[in-house]
Design an enzyme around this catalytic site. Structure first.
Site, short mmCIF file in Angstrom:
data_model
loop_
_atom_site.label_atom_id
_atom_site.label_comp_id
_atom_site.label_asym_id
_atom_site.label_seq_id
_atom_site.Cartn_x
_atom_site.Cartn_y
_atom_site.Cartn_z
CG HIS A 132 -2.07 0.94 1.10
ND1 HIS A 132 -2.14 2.11 1.83
CD2 HIS A 132 -3.19 0.92 0.33
CE1 HIS A 132 -3.25 2.76 1.52
NE2 HIS A 132 -3.90 2.06 0.62
CB CYS A 133 3.98 2.09 1.78
SG CYS A 133 3.48 1.81 3.48
#
Length: 321
Positions: free
Chosen positions: A313-314
């Site tokens: 997600h980052c």
């Protein structure tokens, strides 16, 4: 209808994914990190059944390797400091406007060339109208359910290393004025040893309107009290809580690292969950599959990416359809 950003499970036109580009930052983990990123990108693309993948490389040398490893992706060459595009790429609203915020290297920890304006350049590359906002906000610090409700942590958004002159009420007002969030669920701390100062996308994720996924773990888990407190705060606020097993105590070089299954990415066709070789990996993937029965949930190793401080997600930021 809310003017807040669409929830991540809404349809995407494309996704930006950062491609590890700097050997001096990744050192011996570079090749493995690139392999993990490409595997993630391939799962999101899903042989054309998912969404368009825009792999962002910082220079032509890295771009050439990205094209070789991921022929299914479009490669975008733009200078950046590191691959954490969730925090540095723009947030696209339902009207296609790209919202770009100040970025100060996660509270002054990592000042790398290109990170402060990569959002503006990516927006221009895709032809989005840009709207600049003069306060520090990273995309991984917030998560919305599409109705105007957003979740964040006090540890990050109220941290004096971000916006020392803004009060809690002023930050809430800016979230509403700039992004249309009219309700804020404040959680306390994020994960232990998270250099982002407790980004919420490593702790709690909306998986439906008013439905929040949170980890759960035993007393050997270094974050079990953080999870417990977050669940209590969420339920008191009035949202439904669904739990996912935590990977527990994950060590790298003898140090506890902020490994989390919550750092999954919700794509058009697949939900991609980072796994770490924990005995809880399989149970976590099964729990997230139960949350998203209409998508294939894939657990992929993210060990090398985690050495940089984050996970799937980052390194990604979606462009809504």
């Amino acid at each position: 209808m809310s003017r807040a950003p669409k929830p991540e499970w809404a349809s995407h036109k494309a996704v930006w994914i950062g491609f590890p580009s700097h050997p001096d930052l990744w050192q011996e983990d570079l090749d493995q990190a690139r392999s993990e990123v490409v595997a993630f990108a391939a799962a999101v693309h899903a042989d054309g059944k998912g969404e368009q993948v825009l792999l962002v490389a910082a220079d032509e040398e890295a771009a050439e390797e990205a094209r070789r490893l991921a022929p299914f992706a479009e490669v975008v060459v733009e200078l950046f400091g590191d691959i954490w595009l969730r925090d540095t790429a723009p947030i696209i609203d339902p009207d296609g406007v790209a919202h770009d915020f100040d970025f100060n290297g996660w509270g002054g920890k990592y000042d790398l060339p290109g990170d402060d304006d990569i959002g503006q350049r990516l927006a221009a590359d895709r032809g989005h109208t840009l709207k600049r906002h003069d306060w520090v906000l990273e995309g991984g610090a917030i998560d919305g359910d599409g109705t105007g409700l957003v979740v964040t942590t006090e540890q990050c958004l109220l941290n004096p290393n971000r916006n020392p002159d803004l009060s809690r009420d002023e930050i809430e007002a800016r979230l509403q004025a700039d992004l249309g969030f009219d309700r804020v669920l404040w959680l306390g701390d994020g994960l232990l040893n998270d250099h982002t100062d407790g980004h919420v996308d490593n702790l709690a994720r909306f998986v439906g309107e008013g439905r929040l996924a949170l980890p759960t773990g035993g007393e050997n888990d270094p974050n079990w009290q953080v999870y417990q407190q977050a669940a209590e705060q969420a339920r008191a606020f009035g949202v439904e809580v669904v739990t996912v097993p935590s990977p527990g105590r994950v060590l790298r070089d003898g140090e506890i690292v902020p490994a989390s299954y919550m750092n999954f990415y919700i794509g058009n066709a697949a939900v991609v969950v980072p796994i770490y070789g924990s005995e809880q990996d399989e149970a976590a993937v099964e729990a997230i599959q139960a949350i998203f029965p209409d998508r294939e949930v894939a657990g992929l190793r993210a060990d090398a990416i985690l050495t940089g401080g984050g996970s799937f997600h980052c390194i990604s930021q979606q462009i809504p359809a």
